[in-house]
Design a protein around this motif. Sequence first.
Motif, mmCIF file in Angstrom:
data_model
loop_
_atom_site.group_PDB
_atom_site.id
_atom_site.type_symbol
_atom_site.label_atom_id
_atom_site.label_comp_id
_atom_site.label_asym_id
_atom_site.label_seq_id
_atom_site.Cartn_x
_atom_site.Cartn_y
_atom_site.Cartn_z
ATOM 1 N N MET A 124 42.701 -104.687 26.687
ATOM 2 C CA MET A 124 41.887 -104.322 27.654
ATOM 3 C C MET A 124 40.406 -103.533 27.781
ATOM 4 N N ALA A 125 39.774 -103.508 27.984
ATOM 5 C CA ALA A 125 38.719 -102.988 28.750
ATOM 6 C C ALA A 125 38.522 -102.043 29.585
ATOM 7 N N ALA A 126 38.182 -101.214 29.310
ATOM 8 C CA ALA A 126 38.050 -99.522 30.391
ATOM 9 C C ALA A 126 37.921 -100.049 31.896
ATOM 10 N N ALA A 127 36.219 -100.718 32.002
ATOM 11 C CA ALA A 127 36.359 -101.253 32.662
ATOM 12 C C ALA A 127 36.982 -101.572 34.097
ATOM 13 N N ALA A 128 37.901 -102.800 32.932
ATOM 14 C CA ALA A 128 39.473 -103.708 33.993
ATOM 15 C C ALA A 128 40.583 -102.218 34.108
ATOM 16 N N LEU A 129 40.831 -101.154 33.178
ATOM 17 C CA LEU A 129 41.597 -100.487 33.791
ATOM 18 C C LEU A 129 41.217 -99.361 34.706
ATOM 19 N N THR A 130 40.150 -99.200 35.091
ATOM 20 C CA THR A 130 39.825 -98.216 35.509
ATOM 21 C C THR A 130 40.053 -99.193 37.792
ATOM 22 N N ARG A 131 39.409 -100.325 36.811
ATOM 23 C CA ARG A 131 39.710 -101.233 38.770
ATOM 24 C C ARG A 131 41.211 -101.120 38.960
ATOM 25 N N GLU A 132 42.160 -101.201 38.265
ATOM 26 C CA GLU A 132 43.307 -101.193 38.405
ATOM 27 C C GLU A 132 43.837 -100.328 39.128
ATOM 28 N N GLY A 133 44.005 -99.126 38.826
ATOM 29 C CA GLY A 133 43.921 -98.147 40.236
ATOM 30 C C GLY A 133 45.405 -97.744 39.828
ATOM 31 N N GLY A 134 46.189 -97.860 40.907
ATOM 32 C CA GLY A 134 47.305 -97.598 41.318
ATOM 33 C C GLY A 134 47.708 -95.938 40.714
ATOM 34 N N GLU A 135 49.335 -96.010 39.991
ATOM 35 C CA GLU A 135 49.470 -94.431 39.910
ATOM 36 C C GLU A 135 49.110 -94.248 38.089
ATOM 37 N N ASP A 136 49.034 -92.582 38.139
ATOM 38 C CA ASP A 136 48.199 -92.563 36.800
ATOM 39 C C ASP A 136 47.347 -93.323 36.563
ATOM 40 N N ALA A 137 46.084 -93.147 37.211
ATOM 41 C CA ALA A 137 45.219 -93.984 35.860
ATOM 42 C C ALA A 137 44.119 -93.378 35.539
ATOM 43 N N PHE A 138 44.786 -92.323 35.413
ATOM 44 C CA PHE A 138 44.150 -91.292 34.612
ATOM 45 C C PHE A 138 44.635 -91.416 33.093
ATOM 46 N N ARG A 139 45.983 -91.979 33.057
ATOM 47 C CA ARG A 139 46.318 -91.615 32.337
ATOM 48 C C ARG A 139 46.370 -93.461 30.815
ATOM 49 N N ARG A 140 46.608 -93.774 31.599
ATOM 50 C CA ARG A 140 45.940 -95.213 31.725
ATOM 51 C C ARG A 140 44.857 -95.013 30.283
ATOM 52 N N LEU A 141 43.086 -94.569 31.172
ATOM 53 C CA LEU A 141 42.172 -95.115 30.766
ATOM 54 C C LEU A 141 42.564 -93.733 29.207
ATOM 55 N N PHE A 142 43.378 -92.443 29.690
ATOM 56 C CA PHE A 142 43.263 -91.477 28.476
ATOM 57 C C PHE A 142 44.202 -92.129 27.288
ATOM 58 N N ARG A 143 44.607 -93.207 27.003
ATOM 59 C CA ARG A 143 45.059 -93.622 26.031
ATOM 60 C C ARG A 143 44.408 -94.912 25.849
ATOM 61 N N PHE A 144 43.812 -95.310 26.519
ATOM 62 C CA PHE A 144 42.671 -96.588 26.011
ATOM 63 C C PHE A 144 42.128 -95.729 25.366
ATOM 64 N N TYR A 145 40.952 -94.825 25.447
ATOM 65 C CA TYR A 145 40.241 -93.786 24.388
ATOM 66 C C TYR A 145 40.876 -93.170 23.479
ATOM 67 N N ARG A 146 42.277 -93.138 23.539
ATOM 68 C CA ARG A 146 42.724 -92.425 22.278
ATOM 69 C C ARG A 146 43.013 -93.447 21.236
ATOM 70 N N GLN A 147 42.653 -95.132 21.578
ATOM 71 C CA GLN A 147 43.431 -95.421 20.310
ATOM 72 C C GLN A 147 42.187 -95.005 18.867
ATOM 73 N N ARG A 148 42.599 -95.323 18.135
ATOM 74 C CA ARG A 148 41.085 -94.942 16.720
ATOM 75 C C ARG A 148 40.985 -95.995 17.052
ATOM 76 N N ASP A 149 40.906 -97.702 17.563
ATOM 77 C CA ASP A 149 40.158 -98.812 17.396
ATOM 78 C C ASP A 149 40.024 -98.926 18.571
ATOM 79 N N ALA A 150 39.176 -97.853 19.810
ATOM 80 C CA ALA A 150 38.984 -98.944 20.981
ATOM 81 C C ALA A 150 37.194 -98.502 20.743
#
Length: 366
Positions: free
Chosen positions: A1-27
């Motif tokens: 899922m693209a970072a923008a879509a993750l951002t739009r989701e909001g909700g509980e711990d949106a920071f952690r979701r984006l952290f994991r997205f950018y943490r991926q070596r294949d992101a």
Amino acid sequence: MAAAALTREGGEDAFRRLFRFYRQRDASDLRGVVDFSAPGGQVFRSQLSISSVSDQDAYRAGLQPVSQWKAYGLSGYPGFIFIPNPFLPGCQRHWVKQCLKLYPEKPNVCNLDLHMAPEKTTDLWGQSKEQLKRKGSSKWEPRSLLEKLRWVTLGYHYNWDTKKYSANHHTPFPSDLAFLSEQVAAACGFRGFQAQAGILNYYHFDSSLGIHVDESELDHSRPLLSFSFGQSSIFLLGGLKREEAPTAMFMHSGDIMVMSGFSRLLYHAVPRVLPNPEGTALPSCLDQALSSDLPVGSVIEHSSDEDWQVCAKYLQSSRINMTVRQVLAEGQKFPEESGTNGKAQAPSEDSYHENSKAKRHKPNRV
């Protein structure tokens, strides 16, 4: 899922979701990462206090005159200032050498002290330099002690267990780093800033910095200064709660960040270290030679070719970050402590510095 879509989701711990997205070596989707070398969108020019730092003092700190700096802010983050590499040619090398050769020396404290006998952690540079110079590209080569370095604390030493500073665990703060920090703070409108504590972080391509807030300092009216050298990284700046999605931005060698005011107590993290975007082993700003005629009173020292050879080898797969803080307001004292001995402790599982083995081992262990 693209970072923008993750951002739009909001909700509980949106920071952690984006952290994991950018943490991926294949992101590979980095389109949402702010690049201050091509500002636009939510990025705007920020004014500096040019008259607060003389050109001579800027030169002494290894910086261009403040009138030549570019500074930027981010919409929605009052008090955040980003200064793309304001260092004079060759001057970044001084700070890299200090972070690898001088600052890890006793009486300063580093993560290796927590797991090794004192005699084993003296002269990390001397124990590592020959091994680093010979180092190839194989991941299976044994790591030198410098490559096992994760953090060093300066001045008032941060206690990773209590998350506090104390009066009885303090060593002299490096005068050169204090002078650099004072000039940068003054240029950003904080005259009289006192550099009292520093945390140096040493990253490799498999390293990250966990989600946290720097709130242990007793005086939050003074800024937090951050200096980066070596490979690039993605920095996430969030809100007062982890439910707020962060803004991602690139940090390159020589870049300075200042977090003050509202932005001083925001959640932030470094999910990923990236090869410098020029595609070369080292950023070109680190290939520049230092001027032979340094100004009178300069805190910058020439590095020998041999010393820089070691530093350059280290930086081919690493990034160094210096953060500097003022802990106490003018005339302020620490509260009385009870039941603590002031010694640095090992970080807990969810603490500051993480690496690729964090799921199996405590971070910062060697």
